[in-house]
Write a protein that holds these residues in place. Structure first.
Motif, PDB file in Angstrom:
ATOM      1  N   LEU A   1      -4.875  -1.023 -17.100  1.00  0.00           N
ATOM      2  CA  LEU A   1      -4.284  -0.054 -18.023  1.00  0.00           C
ATOM      3  C   LEU A   1      -2.980  -0.623 -18.597  1.00  0.00           C
ATOM      4  O   LEU A   1      -2.073  -1.020 -17.853  1.00  0.00           O
ATOM      5  CB  LEU A   1      -4.000   1.267 -17.303  1.00  0.00           C
ATOM      6  N   PRO A   2      -2.833  -0.674 -19.922  1.00  0.00           N
ATOM      7  CA  PRO A   2      -1.678  -1.345 -20.521  1.00  0.00           C
ATOM      8  C   PRO A   2      -0.362  -0.598 -20.334  1.00  0.00           C
ATOM      9  O   PRO A   2       0.705  -1.198 -20.362  1.00  0.00           O
ATOM     10  CB  PRO A   2      -2.059  -1.442 -21.991  1.00  0.00           C
ATOM     11  N   ASP A   3      -0.424   0.735 -20.156  1.00  0.00           N
ATOM     12  CA  ASP A   3       0.817   1.506 -20.084  1.00  0.00           C
ATOM     13  C   ASP A   3       1.175   1.882 -18.655  1.00  0.00           C
ATOM     14  O   ASP A   3       1.944   2.806 -18.424  1.00  0.00           O
ATOM     15  CB  ASP A   3       0.703   2.767 -20.935  1.00  0.00           C
ATOM     16  N   LEU A   4       0.633   1.199 -17.674  1.00  0.00           N
ATOM     17  CA  LEU A   4       0.911   1.497 -16.284  1.00  0.00           C
ATOM     18  C   LEU A   4       2.352   1.114 -15.956  1.00  0.00           C
ATOM     19  O   LEU A   4       2.786  -0.019 -16.188  1.00  0.00           O
ATOM     20  CB  LEU A   4      -0.061   0.728 -15.380  1.00  0.00           C
ATOM     21  N   GLY A   5       3.118   2.050 -15.404  1.00  0.00           N
ATOM     22  CA  GLY A   5       4.513   1.793 -15.070  1.00  0.00           C
ATOM     23  C   GLY A   5       4.739   1.769 -13.573  1.00  0.00           C
ATOM     24  O   GLY A   5       3.801   1.900 -12.764  1.00  0.00           O
ATOM     25  N   GLU A   6       6.029   1.617 -13.202  1.00  0.00           N
ATOM     26  CA  GLU A   6       6.382   1.512 -11.795  1.00  0.00           C
ATOM     27  C   GLU A   6       5.999   2.767 -11.026  1.00  0.00           C
ATOM     28  O   GLU A   6       5.502   2.706  -9.900  1.00  0.00           O
ATOM     29  CB  GLU A   6       7.885   1.250 -11.662  1.00  0.00           C
ATOM     30  N   THR A   7       6.209   3.931 -11.624  1.00  0.00           N
ATOM     31  CA  THR A   7       5.910   5.186 -10.929  1.00  0.00           C
ATOM     32  C   THR A   7       4.427   5.303 -10.608  1.00  0.00           C
ATOM     33  O   THR A   7       4.026   5.663  -9.498  1.00  0.00           O
ATOM     34  CB  THR A   7       6.345   6.384 -11.791  1.00  0.00           C
ATOM     35  N   GLU A   8       3.594   4.970 -11.616  1.00  0.00           N
ATOM     36  CA  GLU A   8       2.152   5.044 -11.396  1.00  0.00           C
ATOM     37  C   GLU A   8       1.699   4.030 -10.348  1.00  0.00           C
ATOM     38  O   GLU A   8       0.825   4.313  -9.521  1.00  0.00           O
ATOM     39  CB  GLU A   8       1.401   4.810 -12.714  1.00  0.00           C
ATOM     40  N   LEU A   9       2.288   2.830 -10.370  1.00  0.00           N
ATOM     41  CA  LEU A   9       1.920   1.808  -9.392  1.00  0.00           C
ATOM     42  C   LEU A   9       2.298   2.246  -7.980  1.00  0.00           C
ATOM     43  O   LEU A   9       1.523   2.058  -7.030  1.00  0.00           O
ATOM     44  CB  LEU A   9       2.570   0.472  -9.735  1.00  0.00           C
ATOM     45  N   GLU A  10       3.466   2.833  -7.810  1.00  0.00           N
ATOM     46  CA  GLU A  10       3.883   3.309  -6.496  1.00  0.00           C
ATOM     47  C   GLU A  10       2.916   4.373  -5.976  1.00  0.00           C
ATOM     48  O   GLU A  10       2.579   4.402  -4.785  1.00  0.00           O
ATOM     49  CB  GLU A  10       5.305   3.871  -6.566  1.00  0.00           C
ATOM     50  N   ARG A  11       2.484   5.257  -6.891  1.00  0.00           N
ATOM     51  CA  ARG A  11       1.525   6.279  -6.460  1.00  0.00           C
ATOM     52  C   ARG A  11       0.216   5.645  -6.020  1.00  0.00           C
ATOM     53  O   ARG A  11      -0.381   6.036  -5.006  1.00  0.00           O
ATOM     54  CB  ARG A  11       1.271   7.262  -7.608  1.00  0.00           C
ATOM     55  N   LEU A  12      -0.275   4.651  -6.779  1.00  0.00           N
ATOM     56  CA  LEU A  12      -1.519   3.978  -6.419  1.00  0.00           C
ATOM     57  C   LEU A  12      -1.399   3.266  -5.072  1.00  0.00           C
ATOM     58  O   LEU A  12      -2.334   3.285  -4.266  1.00  0.00           O
ATOM     59  CB  LEU A  12      -1.901   2.969  -7.501  1.00  0.00           C
ATOM     60  N   LEU A  13      -0.236   2.648  -4.810  1.00  0.00           N
ATOM     61  CA  LEU A  13      -0.049   1.942  -3.543  1.00  0.00           C
ATOM     62  C   LEU A  13      -0.018   2.907  -2.363  1.00  0.00           C
ATOM     63  O   LEU A  13      -0.446   2.569  -1.259  1.00  0.00           O
ATOM     64  CB  LEU A  13       1.234   1.114  -3.592  1.00  0.00           C
ATOM     65  N   LEU A  14       0.488   4.130  -2.591  1.00  0.00           N
ATOM     66  CA  LEU A  14       0.517   5.122  -1.527  1.00  0.00           C
ATOM     67  C   LEU A  14      -0.884   5.624  -1.178  1.00  0.00           C
ATOM     68  O   LEU A  14      -1.186   5.914  -0.023  1.00  0.00           O
ATOM     69  CB  LEU A  14       1.411   6.299  -1.927  1.00  0.00           C
ATOM     70  N   THR A  15      -1.733   5.776  -2.203  1.00  0.00           N
ATOM     71  CA  THR A  15      -3.090   6.294  -1.974  1.00  0.00           C
ATOM     72  C   THR A  15      -4.100   5.197  -1.686  1.00  0.00           C
ATOM     73  O   THR A  15      -5.230   5.492  -1.302  1.00  0.00           O
ATOM     74  CB  THR A  15      -3.560   7.097  -3.197  1.00  0.00           C
ATOM     75  N   ALA A  16      -3.725   3.926  -1.877  1.00  0.00           N
ATOM     76  CA  ALA A  16      -4.676   2.825  -1.692  1.00  0.00           C
ATOM     77  C   ALA A  16      -5.238   2.756  -0.279  1.00  0.00           C
ATOM     78  O   ALA A  16      -6.446   2.544  -0.104  1.00  0.00           O
ATOM     79  CB  ALA A  16      -4.021   1.500  -2.086  1.00  0.00           C
ATOM     80  N   PRO A  17      -4.445   2.898   0.812  1.00  0.00           N
ATOM     81  CA  PRO A  17      -5.035   2.818   2.155  1.00  0.00           C
ATOM     82  C   PRO A  17      -6.134   3.852   2.383  1.00  0.00           C
ATOM     83  O   PRO A  17      -7.185   3.535   2.954  1.00  0.00           O
ATOM     84  CB  PRO A  17      -3.835   3.037   3.077  1.00  0.00           C
ATOM     85  N   ALA A  18      -5.892   5.094   1.954  1.00  0.00           N
ATOM     86  CA  ALA A  18      -6.910   6.127   2.138  1.00  0.00           C
ATOM     87  C   ALA A  18      -8.167   5.801   1.340  1.00  0.00           C
ATOM     88  O   ALA A  18      -9.297   6.008   1.808  1.00  0.00           O
ATOM     89  CB  ALA A  18      -6.352   7.488   1.724  1.00  0.00           C
ATOM     90  N   ASP A  19      -7.976   5.279   0.128  1.00  0.00           N
ATOM     91  CA  ASP A  19      -9.126   4.897  -0.701  1.00  0.00           C
ATOM     92  C   ASP A  19      -9.933   3.797  -0.029  1.00  0.00           C
ATOM     93  O   ASP A  19     -11.174   3.852   0.036  1.00  0.00           O
ATOM     94  CB  ASP A  19      -8.622   4.446  -2.073  1.00  0.00           C
ATOM     95  N   LEU A  20      -9.249   2.795   0.496  1.00  0.00           N
ATOM     96  CA  LEU A  20      -9.940   1.687   1.151  1.00  0.00           C
ATOM     97  C   LEU A  20     -10.612   2.145   2.447  1.00  0.00           C
ATOM     98  O   LEU A  20     -11.722   1.693   2.776  1.00  0.00           O
ATOM     99  CB  LEU A  20      -8.959   0.553   1.434  1.00  0.00           C
ATOM    100  N   ARG A  21      -9.966   3.036   3.198  1.00  0.00           N
ATOM    101  CA  ARG A  21     -10.578   3.540   4.427  1.00  0.00           C
ATOM    102  C   ARG A  21     -11.872   4.309   4.127  1.00  0.00           C
ATOM    103  O   ARG A  21     -12.854   4.211   4.854  1.00  0.00           O
ATOM    104  CB  ARG A  21      -9.598   4.448   5.174  1.00  0.00           C
ATOM    105  N   GLN A  22     -11.852   5.064   3.054  1.00  0.00           N
ATOM    106  CA  GLN A  22     -13.063   5.809   2.680  1.00  0.00           C
ATOM    107  C   GLN A  22     -14.186   4.849   2.300  1.00  0.00           C
ATOM    108  O   GLN A  22     -15.350   5.052   2.671  1.00  0.00           O
ATOM    109  CB  GLN A  22     -12.755   6.750   1.538  1.00  0.00           C
ATOM    110  N   LEU A  23     -13.842   3.810   1.558  1.00  0.00           N
ATOM    111  CA  LEU A  23     -14.863   2.823   1.202  1.00  0.00           C
ATOM    112  C   LEU A  23     -15.405   2.128   2.437  1.00  0.00           C
ATOM    113  O   LEU A  23     -16.618   1.930   2.578  1.00  0.00           O
ATOM    114  CB  LEU A  23     -14.262   1.793   0.238  1.00  0.00           C
ATOM    115  N   LEU A  24     -14.511   1.752   3.364  1.00  0.00           N
ATOM    116  CA  LEU A  24     -14.946   1.060   4.575  1.00  0.00           C
ATOM    117  C   LEU A  24     -15.788   1.978   5.453  1.00  0.00           C
ATOM    118  O   LEU A  24     -16.767   1.529   6.072  1.00  0.00           O
ATOM    119  CB  LEU A  24     -13.727   0.554   5.343  1.00  0.00           C
TER     120      LEU A  24
END
Length: 650
Positions: free
Chosen positions: A96-119
């Motif tokens: 996404l071209p307009d992704l900023g620091e705030t959005e990235l921080e949110r994605l990093l916070l939810t990434a572990p749960a997302d990966l755990r669900q996939l695993l």
């Protein structure tokens, strides 16, 4: 500690992923170009801006359009690493071209749960996930005077999936009439015996879903069409890496077939449809069987009289005599088809076919066809009666043909009358036939005496393939026996022909299985004077479906003047190794093939000399059957020949 798992995330549809990414890249490119143009206009005087507009715009637009907010480095055991990266939310939103620091921080916070669900969907319930990030997506390169962005930020993900969960125990609990029905004893036992997720098996969400649906289908397809899942639970113990499974099924009432109700039939008598349905085994009073309804529906479609047909059970009625509903839409009474095609064996092809489904005053089906090929001209017509109670039809047919094989031209006429019983698995024919054929060499103005015969034949074909369009397992056998009398010399003769084709697994222990395709064919004519038997009753070989590497009907009894005559004996054998093509670890619709064919035609067994063809091929599994391209080398001809065909027929 126990927990319930969540369903696995489905693969994002390519149709929705790629347009979004393409649109994002396009917007980024346009935004970058606009920004570069504005900067260039502000920094330069008007004349210089006009002179250097193109170069500045190109230099600024390229890095901006290619800008990626951050990149991902995912470390995990293969092939889990590629699968996680393909489905992770971080990867889907990374461009996404307009992704900023705030959005990235949110994605990093939810990434572990997302990966755990996939695993968890793959059977890993106690993973260790570490996420580290370096760099900022808003940082500028201090050493770059143009103000271009620095290298994208790096998100480093380490995944230790831990042990796979295994099934510790499982239960299938039944309720409803199936519990006490003596007739369902085998069905109850089959549910337990066919269960796939037994103790010790690796547990995944996909296997759990498949096992539940398989159990429901096994119960609902016989006697209990209203069966349903009332409760299911996969209880996961992540500390012990165990899954405890429980599935509860309610059978609902047992159903029996009742009277047949026909809807949509106007031109055909309901009795004709009833015969087709009953021939599939759907009789009033029998236990409901979904496979019988599917067979009845296929019989209606195979009859050629209906554009569509649906056969279902009315479950809203009395279960002891539930009506069977056959809804049909009749095909047009007449059909004219113009066909254009080509093949490597026959060359260009043009055909004209007319079909009349109910001849006035006779109610028989009439078909007439004219087909023109490079070496063959054929005109034939056929009349077929409606089907009777036992599935047989009366048949009348006539054919005129002119066929050229090398320098020889064969003109033949054929009349046939008899009965046939058709089906997808079993076919039978019983008929009498008149044949007349003459062969000549136009270059030498030599013509053989015309040979004619009367004969009676019985044909039997049995198919047991897993798929009649794209078979991968099973076999088919066709037999034909005939007895005839030549009309000129009054010489009796016997004729027999057999064909067998099979598909067998090859190298089953391999993680990428393949198969063997085998084919055998033989024919013989017994006669005191074989020359008096018409050419259409004797044999030729060569071409696709026969001996590849040779032309169509090229293999026969050699003539001194050139060309080949049909022979009294035929032998053909073929062995082919078919190997599917795997792409990114998945089986594709493409296959490769290696083959060897051998065939011989002669008038005496001691004169049989096999003609051998070897080659390679490529297959594509299309909805209408395999598309085959073969490059074969005829050993005796010492030449390569290309063969192409579409579809499977036996």
């Amino acid at each position: 500690m126990t927990s319930s798992i969540r369903p696995a995330l489905p693969d994002p549809p390519k149709a929705s992923r790629w347009p979004a990414r393409a649109a994002a890249l396009l917007l980024a490119s346009l935004a970058g170009m606009g920004s570069a143009w504005a900067q260039a206009q502000d920094a330069l005087p008007a004349p210089e801006a006009a002179a250097r507009q193109d170069s500045n715009q190109a230099s600024a637009a390229a890095p901006t359009a290619a800008r990626t907010p951050f990149r991902i480095e995912l470390i995990a055991p293969a092939p889990l690493d590629a699968w996680l990266l393909r489905h992770a939310e971080l990867e889907r939103l990374r461009t996404l071209p307009d992704l900023g620091e705030t959005e990235l921080e949110r994605l990093l916070l939810t990434a572990p749960a997302d990966l755990r669900q996939l695993l968890a969907s793959q059977g890993y319930f106690s993973p260790r996930i570490t996420i580290e990030r370096t760099g900022s997506i808003d940082a500028k390169d201090a050493n770059n005077s143009t103000g271009a962005t620095a290298a994208p930020a790096l998100v480093r993900i380490e995944v230790e999936p831990g042990p796979l969960a295994q099934v510790a125990d499982w239960q299938i609990l039944l309720s409803g009439p199936v519990l006490d029905d003596p007739a369902a004893a085998e069905q109850r036992a089959a549910l337990q015996e066919d269960w796939k997720l037994t103790a010790g098996r690796v547990f995944t969400q996909q296997d759990w879903d498949d096992a539940k649906q398989a159990a429901l289908r096994a119960l609902s397809r016989l006697r209990y069409p209203e069966a349903r899942i009332t409760h299911s639970l996969a209880d996961i113990d992540p500390d012990r890496h165990q899954a405890h499974l429980r599935l509860e099924l309610d059978s609902g009432p047992a159903y029996r077939f009742g009277p047949l109700q026909v809807q949509g039939s106007e031109r055909y008598q309901p009795e004709t449809i009833q015969r087709l349905v009953r021939l599939a085994g759907v009789e009033p009073g029998l236990d409901y069987d979904e496979r019988l309804l599917q067979a009845a529906q296929q019989r209606l479609l195979d009859s050629g009289d209906f554009e569509s047909a649906f056969v279902r059970l009315d479950t809203s009625a009395d279960p002891e005599a539930a009506p069977v509903q056959a809804s049909v839409r009749e095909a047009k009474q007449q059909k004219l088809v113009i066909g254009v095609g080509a093949s490597t064996d026959s060359g260009a092809r043009l055909s004209l076919e007319h079909l009349h489904r109910r001849v006035p005053g006779l109610d028989w089906r009439a078909a007439t066809k004219l087909q023109l090929e490079r070496d063959t001209r054929t005109l034939n017509g056929a009349l077929d009666s409606p089907i009777d109670e036992r599935g047989w039809r009366w048949n009348l047919a006539a054919q005129l043909q002119r066929q050229q094989d090398g320098p020889l031209v064969t003109s033949s006429q054929q009349l046939r009358a008899g009965r046939s019983q058709g089906g997808r698995q079993l076919e039978r024919q019983l008929y009498a036939q008149y044949d007349r054929a003459s062969t000549q060499d136009p270059a030498l103005a030599v013509q053989d005496d015309a040979a004619a015969s009367l004969s009676a034949h019985y044909g039997w074909t049995r198919r047991a393939f897993d798929d009649l369009y794209n078979p991968t397992r099973g076999q088919g056998l066709a037999l034909e026996l005939g007895a005839g009398l030549t009309l000129a010399q009054r010489q009796p003769y016997l004729r027999a022909r057999a064909r067998w084709q099979a598909y067998r697994p090859a190298f089953e222990s391999s993680d990428r299985p393949s198969r063997w395709a085998l084919r055998l064919e033989g024919g013989t004519v017994w006669s005191r004077d074989g020359d008096n038997v018409p050419a259409t009753q004797r044999f030729l070989a060569g071409g696709e479906g026969s001996v590849r590497g040779y032309g169509l009907r090229e293999i026969g009894v050699p003539r001194a003047q050139g060309g080949a005559d049909p022979g009294l004996l035929l032998t053909i054998a073929s062995l082919e190794w078919q190997r599917p093509v795997w792409i990114d670890g998945r089986r594709s619709d493409w296959e490769t093939a290696l083959f060897v064919d051998a065939g011989a035609v002669a008038n005496h067994s001691r004169a049989l000399s096999p003609q051998i063809g070897i080659g390679v091929g490529l297959r594509y599994r299309s909805p209408v059957g395999p598309l085959q391209v073969d490059l074969a080398y005829g050993v005796e001809r010492q030449a390569l020949r290309l063969h192409m065909s579409v579809g499977f027929a036996f």
